[in-house]
Design an enzyme around this catalytic site. Structure first.
Site, PDB file in Angstrom:
ATOM      1  N   GLY A 137      -7.556  -3.481   2.223  1.00  0.00           N
ATOM      2  CA  GLY A 137      -8.690  -3.387   3.130  1.00  0.00           C
ATOM      3  C   GLY A 137      -8.251  -3.480   4.578  1.00  0.00           C
ATOM      4  N   LYS A 158      -4.580   6.115   3.416  1.00  0.00           N
ATOM      5  CA  LYS A 158      -4.949   5.849   4.817  1.00  0.00           C
ATOM      6  C   LYS A 158      -3.719   5.700   5.694  1.00  0.00           C
ATOM      7  CE  LYS A 158      -3.863   1.326   5.183  1.00  0.00           C
ATOM      8  NZ  LYS A 158      -3.172   0.616   6.296  1.00  0.00           N
ATOM      9  N   GLU A 197       4.579   2.089   6.133  1.00  0.00           N
ATOM     10  CA  GLU A 197       4.531   2.535   4.737  1.00  0.00           C
ATOM     11  C   GLU A 197       4.239   4.024   4.611  1.00  0.00           C
ATOM     12  OE1 GLU A 197       5.419   1.018   2.093  1.00  0.00           O
ATOM     13  OE2 GLU A 197       4.617  -1.009   1.903  1.00  0.00           O
ATOM     14  N   LYS A 230       0.858  -1.190   0.000  1.00  0.00           N
ATOM     15  CA  LYS A 230       0.000   0.000   0.000  1.00  0.00           C
ATOM     16  C   LYS A 230       0.889   1.232   0.000  1.00  0.00           C
ATOM     17  CE  LYS A 230      -3.595  -2.470   2.573  1.00  0.00           C
ATOM     18  NZ  LYS A 230      -4.381  -2.537   3.831  1.00  0.00           N
ATOM     19  N   THR A 257      -6.986   1.763  10.845  1.00  0.00           N
ATOM     20  CA  THR A 257      -5.611   2.179  11.110  1.00  0.00           C
ATOM     21  C   THR A 257      -5.525   3.481  11.887  1.00  0.00           C
ATOM     22  OG1 THR A 257      -5.520   3.174   8.907  1.00  0.00           O
ATOM     23  CG2 THR A 257      -4.626   0.977   9.128  1.00  0.00           C
ATOM     24  N   ASP A 283     -10.470   0.725   5.822  1.00  0.00           N
ATOM     25  CA  ASP A 283      -9.076   0.640   6.254  1.00  0.00           C
ATOM     26  C   ASP A 283      -8.674   1.891   7.027  1.00  0.00           C
ATOM     27  OD1 ASP A 283      -6.724  -0.728   6.480  1.00  0.00           O
ATOM     28  OD2 ASP A 283      -6.201  -0.666   4.371  1.00  0.00           O
ATOM     29  N   ARG A 290       1.151   0.143  12.614  1.00  0.00           N
ATOM     30  CA  ARG A 290       2.515   0.688  12.684  1.00  0.00           C
ATOM     31  C   ARG A 290       2.514   2.179  12.369  1.00  0.00           C
ATOM     32  NH1 ARG A 290       3.216  -4.312  10.183  1.00  0.00           N
ATOM     33  NH2 ARG A 290       3.176  -3.416   8.099  1.00  0.00           N
TER      34      ARG A 290
END
Length: 322
Positions: free
Chosen positions: A129, A184, A273, A102, A241, A237, A248
């Site tokens: 997702g 996201k 990411e 992602k 998150t 998502d 993370r």
């Protein structure tokens, strides 16, 4: 029986391998020899997914050639490494690839499907997702989007990969699924900053809502459908998150909000990411003329801007209609 290959034995790659092993044999590639040894001998990935027992149907390897012979291959490496991994994998052109990273590539501003198209001619799908790896590997229920421009291939992949606890919804909006997953991560960092700076739940809720507006503006500008971004790979998502330290990216934001050094927060084997995506996303938004002040603020924080000044600048923006 379908044989699955998974390239990338981080937490998410290992979780997917664990789930798919119920549907067919899985060959899991890892860069780290110690991870391969632990999976094959102790049935655990102690570096990336500790405490989760892995099924016997997984065979780990450090040889990409072992994966190339599989029927369906999932690519679960960090977004900024996708190009190099695909260039070295030598996968037969007819083998479907499911991209699970992602992000947006630095320099080119390309989505993962566009990066893959530069390197290979394989059929491509995107998996995205709300999906914390440990929960998926533990057999807890999860629903995600599998996006593929080829409807027949998408249906075949869904049938091959779905499990009672892993529900896949097919979409043909590859761009929407990609952008939701990439943006996201950046917004999760922002929500973590709000938590780390003790700004309260009202501020977090406002940030999620306004961040979703940024995601939608950028996605539509890149050709995505707004309804895709309101689905699992976008809003779903985003909510996950932005709401848990299991993310993370959220944990990275918490550390930034507390004033901890970025280098310390990025240390360790796991990859957030959003840290790589934020500056790329800010550049791409400016180039497209899309207003994304929250994402730009995250990029500024990662570049060293003071937290208090950055938050103050966001709050001081001119008032306008929603």
């Amino acid at each position: 029986m379908t044989g699955f290959g998974v390239i990338g034995a981080g937490a998410w790659g290992t979780a997917l391998a664990s789930t798919l092993a119920d549907n067919g044999p899985v060959t899991l590639w890892a860069r780290e020899a110690e991870v391969v040894a632990a999976i094959n001998s102790a049935r655990e990935n102690p570096l990336f997914l500790p405490g989760i027992a892995l099924p016997a149907g997984i065979t780990a390897t450090t040889d990409l050639g072992d994966v190339a012979a599989c029927d369906i291959i999932l690519i679960v490496v960090p977004a900024q490494h996708l190009r190099a991994v695909l260039a070295s994998a030598a996968i037969p052109a007819a083998t479907p690839l499911v991209l699970c990273a992602k992000g947006i590539e630095a320099g080119s501003h390309k989505l993962m499907v566009e990066v893959a198209a530069d390197i290979v001619s394989n059929p491509i799908a995107i998996l995205s997702g709300p999906s914390f790896a440990a929960e998926v590997a533990s057999g807890l229920p999860c629903a995600v989007t599998l996006a593929c421009a080829d409807a027949a291939l998408g249906e075949r992949l869904v049938a091959a990969m779905a499990r009672p606890t892993l529900r896949l919804y097919h979409s043909d909006d590859v761009v929407g699924a990609e952008i939701g997953g990439a943006v996201k991560n950046v917004l999760a960092i922002a929500c973590g900053v709000v938590a780390g700076a003790c700004l309260g739940l009202n501020a977090r809720a406002a940030l999620i809502a306004r961040g979703f507006a940024e995601m939608t503006r950028f996605g539509v500008a890149r050709g995505a459908r707004a309804e895709t971004l309101a689905g699992l790979s976008g809003l779903g998502d985003l909510v996950l998150t932005c709401s848990s330290e299991n993310s993370r990216n959220f944990r990275l934001g918490v550390g930034l909000g507390q004033g901890r050094p970025l280098a310390d927060l990025l240390a360790g084997p796991a990859v957030a990411e959003g840290a790589a995506t934020a500056p790329v996303l800010a550049e791409a938004a400016r180039a497209a003329g899309v207003d994304m002040p929250i994402c730009a603020a995250v990029a500024a924080l990662l570049a060293g801007a003071p937290v208090r000044d950055t938050i103050g600048a966001l709050l001081a923006r001119p008032l306008k209609a929603e």
